[in-house]
Design a protein around this motif. Structure first.
Motif, mmCIF file in Angstrom:
data_model
loop_
_atom_site.group_PDB
_atom_site.id
_atom_site.type_symbol
_atom_site.label_atom_id
_atom_site.label_comp_id
_atom_site.label_asym_id
_atom_site.label_seq_id
_atom_site.Cartn_x
_atom_site.Cartn_y
_atom_site.Cartn_z
ATOM 1 N N MET A 50 1.003 -1.188 -0.167
ATOM 2 C CA MET A 50 -0.051 0.059 -0.200
ATOM 3 C C MET A 50 0.903 1.089 0.077
ATOM 4 O O MET A 50 1.665 1.513 1.003
ATOM 5 N N ASN A 51 0.832 2.049 -1.111
ATOM 6 C CA ASN A 51 1.423 3.091 -1.212
ATOM 7 C C ASN A 51 0.726 4.307 -1.399
ATOM 8 O O ASN A 51 -0.307 4.435 -1.334
ATOM 9 N N SER A 52 1.250 5.667 -1.017
ATOM 10 C CA SER A 52 0.403 6.744 -1.032
ATOM 11 C C SER A 52 -0.720 6.784 -0.412
ATOM 12 O O SER A 52 -1.863 7.108 -0.644
ATOM 13 N N LEU A 53 -0.560 6.305 1.004
ATOM 14 C CA LEU A 53 -1.768 6.328 1.852
ATOM 15 C C LEU A 53 -2.423 7.322 2.338
ATOM 16 O O LEU A 53 -2.004 8.440 2.202
ATOM 17 N N LYS A 54 -3.885 7.425 2.200
ATOM 18 C CA LYS A 54 -4.788 8.392 2.539
ATOM 19 C C LYS A 54 -5.388 8.113 3.699
ATOM 20 O O LYS A 54 -5.649 7.040 4.183
ATOM 21 N N PRO A 55 -5.848 9.167 4.670
ATOM 22 C CA PRO A 55 -6.851 9.092 5.780
ATOM 23 C C PRO A 55 -7.855 8.067 5.451
ATOM 24 O O PRO A 55 -8.234 7.225 6.443
ATOM 25 N N GLU A 56 -8.323 8.271 4.326
ATOM 26 C CA GLU A 56 -9.652 7.079 4.039
ATOM 27 C C GLU A 56 -9.302 5.883 4.178
ATOM 28 O O GLU A 56 -10.326 5.170 3.794
ATOM 29 N N ASP A 57 -7.956 5.436 3.898
ATOM 30 C CA ASP A 57 -7.543 4.148 3.861
ATOM 31 C C ASP A 57 -7.711 3.559 5.159
ATOM 32 O O ASP A 57 -7.468 2.172 5.444
ATOM 33 N N THR A 58 -7.865 4.307 6.189
ATOM 34 C CA THR A 58 -8.111 3.702 7.426
ATOM 35 C C THR A 58 -8.930 2.861 7.904
ATOM 36 O O THR A 58 -10.128 3.409 7.493
ATOM 37 N N ALA A 59 -8.632 1.686 8.108
ATOM 38 C CA ALA A 59 -9.693 0.520 8.453
ATOM 39 C C ALA A 59 -8.874 -0.599 9.048
ATOM 40 O O ALA A 59 -7.752 -0.739 9.002
ATOM 41 N N VAL A 60 -9.801 -1.702 9.271
ATOM 42 C CA VAL A 60 -9.087 -3.077 9.719
ATOM 43 C C VAL A 60 -9.166 -3.571 8.226
ATOM 44 O O VAL A 60 -10.020 -3.798 7.692
ATOM 45 N N TYR A 61 -8.227 -4.432 8.177
ATOM 46 C CA TYR A 61 -7.691 -4.927 6.698
ATOM 47 C C TYR A 61 -8.061 -6.552 6.884
ATOM 48 O O TYR A 61 -7.238 -6.952 7.916
ATOM 49 N N TYR A 62 -8.573 -7.284 6.202
ATOM 50 C CA TYR A 62 -8.991 -8.528 6.355
ATOM 51 C C TYR A 62 -8.329 -9.498 5.015
ATOM 52 O O TYR A 62 -8.483 -9.054 3.998
ATOM 53 N N CYS A 63 -7.888 -10.482 5.468
ATOM 54 C CA CYS A 63 -7.513 -11.411 4.060
ATOM 55 C C CYS A 63 -8.465 -12.518 4.142
ATOM 56 O O CYS A 63 -9.176 -13.049 5.105
ATOM 57 N N ALA A 64 -9.114 -12.844 2.720
ATOM 58 C CA ALA A 64 -9.810 -14.022 2.514
ATOM 59 C C ALA A 64 -9.401 -14.753 1.551
ATOM 60 O O ALA A 64 -8.676 -14.448 0.656
#
Length: 125
Positions: free
Chosen positions: A83-97
């Protein structure tokens, strides 16, 4: 016992980078479609990116296209999300599936058979 374990989350400033990893165990995932989803507080879980078993198909959500890259190492049963050029709206819990059937509906939560516990990503402005 089938497990997906995410790692690599953390806190970064806007414009920064993180690399998430998802280590799978308990069965062979080399033919599965693997994906990353995310869920922000008060919002539904949303699709981020997926990768076919061969790695040839890598669809992305429009919101992350050009900034995030999904990849996999089948020898290690591991999937990554750069994940590059991260933005505040990328804030979250990230899940693998993982989807055993390799459905074409890769962006649908209901198609996935296995889920990790999630890793928090926080991007500050």
């Amino acid at each position: 016992q089938v497990q997906l374990v995410e790692s690599g989350g953390g806190s970064v400033q806007a414009g920064g980078s993180l690399r998430l990893s998802c280590a799978a165990s308990g069965r062979t995932f080399s033919r599965d479609t693997m994906a990353w989803f995310r869920q922000a507080p008060g919002k539904e879980r949303e699709f981020v990116a997926a990768i076919s078993g061969s790695g040839r198909r890598t669809p992305y959500a429009d919101s992350v296209k050009g900034r995030f890259t999904i990849s996999r190492d089948n020898a290690k049963n591991t999937v990554y999300l750069q994940m590059n050029s991260l933005k505040p709206e990328d804030t979250a819990v990230y899940y693998c599936a993982a989807d055993r059937g390799g459905s074409a509906a890769y962006s649908q939560v209901r198609n996935y058979d296995y889920w990790g516990q999630g890793t928090q990503v926080t991007v500050s402005s």
